[in-house]
Enzyme design. Structure first.
Site, mmCIF file in Angstrom:
data_model
loop_
_atom_site.group_PDB
_atom_site.id
_atom_site.type_symbol
_atom_site.label_atom_id
_atom_site.label_comp_id
_atom_site.label_asym_id
_atom_site.label_seq_id
_atom_site.Cartn_x
_atom_site.Cartn_y
_atom_site.Cartn_z
ATOM 1 N N TYR A 107 -1.410 -0.405 11.067
ATOM 2 C CA TYR A 107 -1.577 -1.060 9.772
ATOM 3 C C TYR A 107 -0.414 -0.741 8.845
ATOM 4 C CZ TYR A 107 -2.985 -1.419 4.883
ATOM 5 O OH TYR A 107 -2.998 -1.672 3.537
ATOM 6 N N LYS A 155 2.586 -3.212 7.314
ATOM 7 C CA LYS A 155 2.802 -3.398 5.872
ATOM 8 C C LYS A 155 4.213 -2.960 5.480
ATOM 9 C CE LYS A 155 0.631 -4.656 3.020
ATOM 10 N NZ LYS A 155 0.493 -6.030 2.435
ATOM 11 N N THR A 186 0.820 -1.206 0.000
ATOM 12 C CA THR A 186 0.000 0.000 0.000
ATOM 13 C C THR A 186 0.856 1.258 0.000
ATOM 14 O OG1 THR A 186 -1.547 1.276 1.376
ATOM 15 C CG2 THR A 186 -0.078 -0.199 2.520
ATOM 16 N N ASP A 187 0.291 2.349 -0.484
ATOM 17 C CA ASP A 187 1.005 3.625 -0.436
ATOM 18 C C ASP A 187 1.054 4.202 0.980
ATOM 19 O OD1 ASP A 187 -1.660 4.360 -0.200
ATOM 20 O OD2 ASP A 187 -1.643 5.787 -1.854
ATOM 21 N N GLU A 188 0.279 3.642 1.904
ATOM 22 C CA GLU A 188 0.253 4.172 3.266
ATOM 23 C C GLU A 188 1.580 3.983 3.997
ATOM 24 O OE1 GLU A 188 -3.282 3.696 5.629
ATOM 25 O OE2 GLU A 188 -4.436 3.057 3.892
#
Length: 349
Positions: free
Chosen positions: A158, A162, A133-135
């Site tokens: 989260y 990741k 994810t870009d998060e």
């Protein structure tokens, strides 16, 4: 090809598995723990294909994972299984560390064991695609964009879990020579999206005449990619990506959350005018902790190297998504009334 997909009953995973089997004719083994966000009904169209099999297993279960690898002998692995809902990570971070970190290590170990026994073309063609994810990059300043060179700066349990899984995937490539590829994507939208994320939650609330709760001032910005564009991007990376490289996949559709909700209301006003105007349902609620202000992806590298680009236009595809939920109550109703309890999770997308 024989492709093992983890998390194939989830939102992105099911779109990918359907594309791999229906459109490309691959043989797929789906490995999924069938937790709350998984829905096997999403893969029901593949029951008669003869090219898909679902195995219910936890990616942290080493014996189950090794058994799946040993029996299926995949030529490629596409690893999507993850705990992915930010608000849940705030209340239960341990589950995210377990699945996203330990589970990824388990998958990498099993892939490495298989890979080290391969020879010739089988060894040369094997790939392990880790989907992220870009998060993991944190929050952008106004007008900024993430690239493959962006610094990691996760802000939630989260995104931190990741980020750790991304580092493990790259480490298994550098340390053991496993042919790893990594992707980081922006927010997905489209059919079969679990109803605690922003877009499906707002669609179902609007359908039922309930409030449309928006976090904070609603001006947090996200780049949106249609799940079918994302699935095609993942295949492009698997087929044409350079081993050891990272590719960012985005939709080139940056919108703030309030604009997304207004777009959904406009779509509802066109599709269900008798219940409008739907903007009257918009309400603002207290912001969540650590809410990143902006995510946006520059996907130039994937476009240049892979010949892939997002095809869906956001506003048109958003209305198509609303229409899908209106036409597929049999898919979402059991979730809405059963496993999904209607809390405030996922309002930020």
């Amino acid at each position: 090809m024989r492709i093992l997909v983890t998390g194939g009953c989830g939102f992105i995973g099911s779109a990918l598995v359907l594309h791999l089997v229906q459109d490309l004719g691959h043989e797929v083994l789906t490995l999924d723990a069938l937790t709350y966000a998984a829905n096997p009904i999403s893969l029901k169209p593949l029951e008669s294909s003869g090219r898909h099999r679902l195995v219910e297993a936890d990616i942290c279960d080493r014996d189950a994972v090794r058994a799946a690898f040993g029996e299926f002998k995949p030529q490629a692995v596409m690893h999507l299984a993850a705990e992915s809902h930010v608000d849940r990570s705030i209340t239960d971070p341990g589950a995210f560390v377990r699945t996203n970190v330990i589970g990824t290590q388990t998958m990498l170990d099993a892939a490495r064991e298989l890979y080290e026994g391969l020879t010739g073309p089988d060894r040369e063609g094997f790939r392990f695609l880790h989907v992220s994810t870009d998060e993991v990059y944190g929050s952008l300043p106004p007008g900024g964009f993430f690239t493959e060179e962006s610094r990691y700066d996760p802000r939630s349990p989260y995104s931190a879990s990741k980020a750790a899984s991304d580092h493990l995937a790259r480490a298994w490539h550098e340390t053991y020579g496993l042919p790893v590829l990594v992707t980081n994507c922006s927010n997905n939208y489209g059919p079969r999206h679990f109803p605690e994320k922003l877009i499906p939650l707002m669609i179902l609330n609007a359908l039922e005449g309930k409030n449309l709760p928006v976090y904070g001032d609603g001006l947090n910005e996200r780049d949106w990619i249609h799940v079918e564009d994302h699935a095609k991007g993942l295949v492009a990376v698997l087929e044409r990506g350079r081993i050891g490289e990272t590719y960012l996949l985005g939709g080139r559709a940056v919108r703030n959350n309030l604009a997304v909700v207004h777009g959904l209301c406009a779509a509802f006003d066109r599709l269900r005018p008798e219940a409008g105007p739907h903007e009257r349902l918009i309400t603002f609620v207290a912001d969540r902790p650590g809410h990143d202000r902006r995510y946006a992806i520059d996907c130039t590298k994937a476009e240049r190297e892979l010949g892939w680009a997002p095809k869906k236009t956001f506003e048109a595809a958003l209305e198509e998504t609303v229409a899908w939920y209106l036409a597929n109550e049999a898919w979402w109703r059991p979730i809405r009334e059963g496993r999904y309890k209607g809390d405030r999770l996922g309002l930020a997308g």
